[in-house]
Design a protein around this motif. Structure first.
Motif, PDB file in Angstrom:
ATOM      1  N   VAL A  15       0.835  -1.186   0.000  1.00 29.35           N
ATOM      2  CA  VAL A  15       0.000   0.000   0.000  1.00 29.35           C
ATOM      3  C   VAL A  15       0.872   1.240   0.000  1.00 29.35           C
ATOM      4  N   ASP A  16       0.577   2.174  -0.909  1.00 29.21           N
ATOM      5  CA  ASP A  16       1.347   3.411  -0.973  1.00 29.21           C
ATOM      6  C   ASP A  16       1.039   4.284   0.231  1.00 29.21           C
ATOM      7  N   SER A  17       1.827   5.354   0.393  1.00 31.92           N
ATOM      8  CA  SER A  17       1.643   6.221   1.557  1.00 31.92           C
ATOM      9  C   SER A  17       0.333   6.982   1.450  1.00 31.92           C
ATOM     10  N   LEU A  18      -0.244   7.298   2.598  1.00 28.54           N
ATOM     11  CA  LEU A  18      -1.475   8.085   2.629  1.00 28.54           C
ATOM     12  C   LEU A  18      -1.269   9.430   1.971  1.00 28.54           C
TER      13      LEU A  18
ATOM     14  N   VAL B  27     -11.080   2.826   0.122  1.00 30.88           N
ATOM     15  CA  VAL B  27     -11.245   4.076   0.862  1.00 30.88           C
ATOM     16  C   VAL B  27     -10.495   5.203   0.163  1.00 30.88           C
ATOM     17  N   LYS B  28      -9.278   4.908  -0.246  1.00 32.91           N
ATOM     18  CA  LYS B  28      -8.456   5.910  -0.920  1.00 32.91           C
ATOM     19  C   LYS B  28      -9.092   6.391  -2.213  1.00 32.91           C
ATOM     20  N   THR B  29      -9.628   5.446  -2.987  1.00 35.77           N
ATOM     21  CA  THR B  29     -10.265   5.803  -4.253  1.00 35.77           C
ATOM     22  C   THR B  29     -11.481   6.691  -4.025  1.00 35.77           C
ATOM     23  N   LEU B  30     -12.271   6.371  -3.000  1.00 37.76           N
ATOM     24  CA  LEU B  30     -13.444   7.182  -2.687  1.00 37.76           C
ATOM     25  C   LEU B  30     -13.037   8.594  -2.282  1.00 37.76           C
ATOM     26  N   ILE B  31     -11.974   8.721  -1.517  1.00 34.74           N
ATOM     27  CA  ILE B  31     -11.502  10.044  -1.106  1.00 34.74           C
ATOM     28  C   ILE B  31     -11.051  10.846  -2.319  1.00 34.74           C
ATOM     29  N   MET B  32     -10.273  10.216  -3.184  1.00 35.50           N
ATOM     30  CA  MET B  32      -9.726  10.902  -4.353  1.00 35.50           C
ATOM     31  C   MET B  32     -10.812  11.366  -5.303  1.00 35.50           C
TER      32      MET B  32
ATOM     33  N   ALA C  82     -16.851   6.812   1.688  1.00 33.10           N
ATOM     34  CA  ALA C  82     -15.671   6.294   2.373  1.00 33.10           C
ATOM     35  C   ALA C  82     -15.960   6.079   3.855  1.00 33.10           C
ATOM     36  N   VAL C  83     -16.645   7.041   4.470  1.00 33.75           N
ATOM     37  CA  VAL C  83     -16.998   6.918   5.887  1.00 33.75           C
ATOM     38  C   VAL C  83     -17.938   5.746   6.097  1.00 33.75           C
ATOM     39  N   ASP C  84     -18.911   5.567   5.187  1.00 33.51           N
ATOM     40  CA  ASP C  84     -19.839   4.427   5.296  1.00 33.51           C
ATOM     41  C   ASP C  84     -19.095   3.105   5.224  1.00 33.51           C
ATOM     42  N   LEU C  85     -18.127   3.017   4.318  1.00 36.80           N
ATOM     43  CA  LEU C  85     -17.355   1.784   4.178  1.00 36.80           C
ATOM     44  C   LEU C  85     -16.547   1.508   5.442  1.00 36.80           C
ATOM     45  N   LEU C  86     -15.929   2.541   5.967  1.00 35.99           N
ATOM     46  CA  LEU C  86     -15.159   2.378   7.197  1.00 35.99           C
ATOM     47  C   LEU C  86     -16.054   1.978   8.364  1.00 35.99           C
ATOM     48  N   GLN C  87     -17.227   2.604   8.447  1.00 39.96           N
ATOM     49  CA  GLN C  87     -18.140   2.301   9.542  1.00 39.96           C
ATOM     50  C   GLN C  87     -18.658   0.868   9.450  1.00 39.96           C
ATOM     51  N   ALA C  88     -18.955   0.415   8.230  1.00 38.58           N
ATOM     52  CA  ALA C  88     -19.434  -0.960   8.059  1.00 38.58           C
ATOM     53  C   ALA C  88     -18.387  -1.963   8.520  1.00 38.58           C
ATOM     54  N   ASN C  89     -17.150  -1.709   8.171  1.00 34.81           N
ATOM     55  CA  ASN C  89     -16.083  -2.605   8.600  1.00 34.81           C
ATOM     56  C   ASN C  89     -15.841  -2.519  10.101  1.00 34.81           C
TER      57      ASN C  89
ATOM     58  N   ASP D 133      -6.640  -1.047  12.516  1.00 35.80           N
ATOM     59  CA  ASP D 133      -5.557  -0.157  12.112  1.00 35.80           C
ATOM     60  C   ASP D 133      -5.862   0.497  10.772  1.00 35.80           C
ATOM     61  N   VAL D 134      -6.278  -0.309   9.803  1.00 39.27           N
ATOM     62  CA  VAL D 134      -6.603   0.231   8.484  1.00 39.27           C
ATOM     63  C   VAL D 134      -7.808   1.167   8.573  1.00 39.27           C
ATOM     64  N   ILE D 135      -8.794   0.806   9.403  1.00 36.80           N
ATOM     65  CA  ILE D 135      -9.956   1.679   9.573  1.00 36.80           C
ATOM     66  C   ILE D 135      -9.531   3.022  10.162  1.00 36.80           C
ATOM     67  N   ALA D 136      -8.652   2.986  11.168  1.00 38.72           N
ATOM     68  CA  ALA D 136      -8.163   4.233  11.768  1.00 38.72           C
ATOM     69  C   ALA D 136      -7.398   5.069  10.751  1.00 38.72           C
ATOM     70  N   LEU D 137      -6.550   4.417   9.960  1.00 42.89           N
ATOM     71  CA  LEU D 137      -5.832   5.138   8.905  1.00 42.89           C
ATOM     72  C   LEU D 137      -6.809   5.746   7.911  1.00 42.89           C
ATOM     73  N   GLY D 138      -7.863   5.016   7.619  1.00 48.25           N
ATOM     74  CA  GLY D 138      -8.879   5.535   6.706  1.00 48.25           C
ATOM     75  C   GLY D 138      -9.548   6.778   7.243  1.00 48.25           C
ATOM     76  N   TYR D 139      -9.899   6.756   8.517  1.00 50.32           N
ATOM     77  CA  TYR D 139     -10.508   7.944   9.112  1.00 50.32           C
ATOM     78  C   TYR D 139      -9.527   9.118   9.130  1.00 50.32           C
ATOM     79  N   MET D 140      -8.242   8.839   9.335  1.00 47.21           N
ATOM     80  CA  MET D 140      -7.251   9.895   9.242  1.00 47.21           C
ATOM     81  C   MET D 140      -7.237  10.501   7.843  1.00 47.21           C
ATOM     82  N   ALA D 141      -7.309   9.635   6.844  1.00 47.49           N
ATOM     83  CA  ALA D 141      -7.278  10.109   5.458  1.00 47.49           C
ATOM     84  C   ALA D 141      -8.508  10.932   5.122  1.00 47.49           C
ATOM     85  N   VAL D 142      -9.660  10.534   5.650  1.00 43.32           N
ATOM     86  CA  VAL D 142     -10.893  11.273   5.410  1.00 43.32           C
ATOM     87  C   VAL D 142     -10.886  12.600   6.158  1.00 43.32           C
TER      88      VAL D 142
END
Length: 581
Positions: free
Chosen positions: A70-73, A125-130, A137-144, A166-175
């Motif tokens: 996975v590339d950097s956030l 998550v990254k694709t949704l943010i971009m 993206a938030v819905d996906l993170l919340q479901a997981n 961990d990935v969910i937390a990173l996702g919320y950071m990205a969002v």
């Protein structure tokens, strides 16, 4: 994000500039303002110029990879790096009923398949943010999150659950939804506290936790996590392994942020030694620790050592990419900062000019890029500081023309450039030109934000000061009063922005001959605001206290004056050795 504005009070101490922090979010130019941070030892200058912020990078502190593939956030969410992620699917739809736990066959397919599932979640998550689909993206993170929380409640507290969290937390950071991150970190801690150090993914999870804690300002927790992962990696790979670089750099950030700079410098040197042993003395990997070390050494007043660090960076880039590469130009700018700290202003100016020319000739970045724009503003401020204001103004005018051509004559991003030019003309005592520029900036801001938006008070207070210098005191008073009322309504009567406006108003009213009792009450109000917001020993407090004591003396209020005079004397002793730049 806070913004800073610098407005000189027209009387008492006309060379002083004071800072106000406002929480304004509606206009690009004041979302993030930085100033040339290295003072010259050779000459004082009150000129401070506004920077145009770069496009904000959500979770920009992350330079770590969530997992190997996975590339950097930072690369994922930065508009400047979209091309790097062009191979990622742009499809934004997903089945919210299919969580990571539903798709992953952890025990059956092994950890490699699980890592692939983790990458898939993060990529989605990254694709949704971009693509601007933050809610999805938030819905996906919340479901997981709900799925993994259900597993944890059922008694499953293994490394797999921790990795998903961990990935969910990173996702919320990205969002940018930081409020969800701290509870997630607490839950991860609960899951991993009894995990053995040889568990797969544990070291990476701890690395990410350290970085997230640091971003949230939880520095001691970050330090503990980074220390644990350092111990794990040392036991596994040895004390000179390159695997130690990431957690050690995490420690340097914590130590620097908490004032433990000596220890931070030591760790930077350890990182540099590790990289030199494993990859050679000219590896590009040295750039990050050398850059951090150089900046820290400047803050410590060790300009010569900082200069050596930046020279190494310059030499590394020059050898790898040639003298005309944009990375070489950026290294020159860092070296220019060290030159300034040593007092070598002319050398710094030459480096900046050469760097700008290299970037322009190599097309390393567009002329309107925010980083290049800030380089021009840095150089312009430096030129003003050494008395070469005309050259500095030419750069500021270039910034204005480039932005005007790109965005149009009425775009709000022009305001910062008009303010900078007005500041420059004011320093040259051309207050007529400064007034014209400030009125233009005020007109643009009012049109963009409305007549009652607090952002218009930036150019308004600048205009009030300029009118004061033009000896149009009544007009200056009216402008300052209007700015004061707008700030009182927006921020409250006891806020620091109101104190700034009051300070400007009192200075104008002093020359208008307002009653001394009225002026004293206004100054006492300013003092209360500054004490509350800045602390009782702040230098701004000392300056206002001096004014209060002056009027108490004039009014013959000796009993009230005496304790304040003693306090002023203590503060004066504290600051008299401080060199003002």
């Amino acid at each position: 994000m806070a913004a800073s504005i610098l407005i000189p009070s027209p009387s008492f101490n006309t060379s002083r500039t004071s800072q106000v922090s406002l929480n304004l979010h509606s206009q690009h130019w004041h979302q993030s303002i930085s100033r040339f941070s290295v003072p010259l030892k050779t000459q004082k200058s009150s000129l401070k110029l506004y920077m145009i912020p770069a496009n904000p990078i959500v979770a920009s502190q992350f330079l770590l990879k969530p997992f190997a593939a996975v590339d950097s956030l930072e690369a994922h969410v930065s508009p400047d790096q979209n091309r790097a992620a062009s191979g990622v699917s742009s499809q934004t739809g997903f089945d919210r009923s299919k969580t990571l736990l539903d798709r992953a066959s952890i025990s059956l397919d092994g950890m490699n398949d699980f890592e692939g599932q983790l990458q898939e979640l993060f990529s989605e998550v990254k694709t949704l943010i971009m693509t601007g689909n933050k809610n999805d993206a938030v819905d996906l993170l919340q479901a997981n999150y709900e799925a993994v929380k259900e597993q944890i409640n059922a008694g499953a507290k293994g490394i797999e659950e921790a990795a998903i969290l961990d990935v969910i937390a990173l996702g919320y950071m990205a969002v940018g939804e930081l409020k969800f991150v701290h509870p997630l970190l607490n839950l991860i801690n609960e899951v991993i506290k009894d995990q053995k150090d040889d568990e797969p993914f544990l070291d990476l999870i701890l690395l990410h936790m350290g970085s997230m804690y640091s971003t949230l300002g939880e520095f001691e927790k970050s330090m503990l996590v980074n220390q644990r992962v350092t111990d794990i990696l040392e036991n596994r790979h040895g004390k000179n392994s390159v695997f130690l670089v990431s957690p050690l750099l995490g420690m340097t950030k914590v130590l620097s942020s908490t004032g433990r700079t000596t220890k931070a410098v030591d760790i930077y040197h350890r990182v540099i030694k590790i990289l030199e042993l494993s990859r050679g003395a000219e590896t590009e990997d040295l750039v990050v620790p050398l850059f951090g070390l150089g900046n820290l050494l400047i803050k410590e007043g060790r300009a010569t050592d900082a200069e050596n660090a930046f020279i190494r960076i310059l030499n590394i880039y020059t050898k790898l990419y040639g003298e005309d590469d944009g990375r070489v130009a950026l290294a020159m700018c860092s070296l220019a900062h060290a030159k300034c700290a040593k007092g070598n202003a002319n050398e710094a100016i030459d480096l900046y000019k050469k760097a700008l020319q290299i970037i322009k000739d190599s097309s390393y970045m567009p002329l309107d890029d925010s980083m290049m724009e800030n380089m021009r503003i840095d150089l312009a401020e430096l030129l003003h500081a050494v008395g070469r204001g005309r050259e500095g103004r030419e750069l500021l005018e270039e910034c204005l023309l480039i932005t005007e051509k790109l965005k149009g004559k009425d775009h709000p991003s022009l305001v910062a450039h008009y303010l900078n030019l007005a500041t420059s003309y004011s320093q040259s005592k051309d207050f007529v030109m400064a007034e014209r520029l400030l009125r233009t900036s005020l007109e643009i801001t009012k049109k963009a934000e409305g007549p009652d938006n607090p952002s218009i008070t930036f150019p308004m207070l600048h205009l009030a000061v300029t009118l004061y210098h033009l000896e149009r005191d009544e007009e200056a008073e009216q402008v300052a009063l209007e700015a004061l009322h707008i700030r009182e309504k927006a921020f409250g009567k006891d806020s620091l922005p109101v104190g700034e406006a009051l300070d400007c108003l009192v200075s104008i009213q002093t020359r208008l001959g307002k009653g001394e009792v009225e002026l004293l009450e206004q100054l006492k109000r300013i003092l209360r605001i500054q004490e509350k917001e800045l602390g009782y020993e702040n230098e701004e407090v000392m300056i206002t206290l001096k004014k209060v004591v002056f009027y108490l003396d004039k009014l013959g209020k000796k009993d009230e004056k005496f304790p304040l005079e003693k306090r002023l004397s203590r503060l004066w002793m504290k600051y008299k050795q401080v060199v003002q730049y």
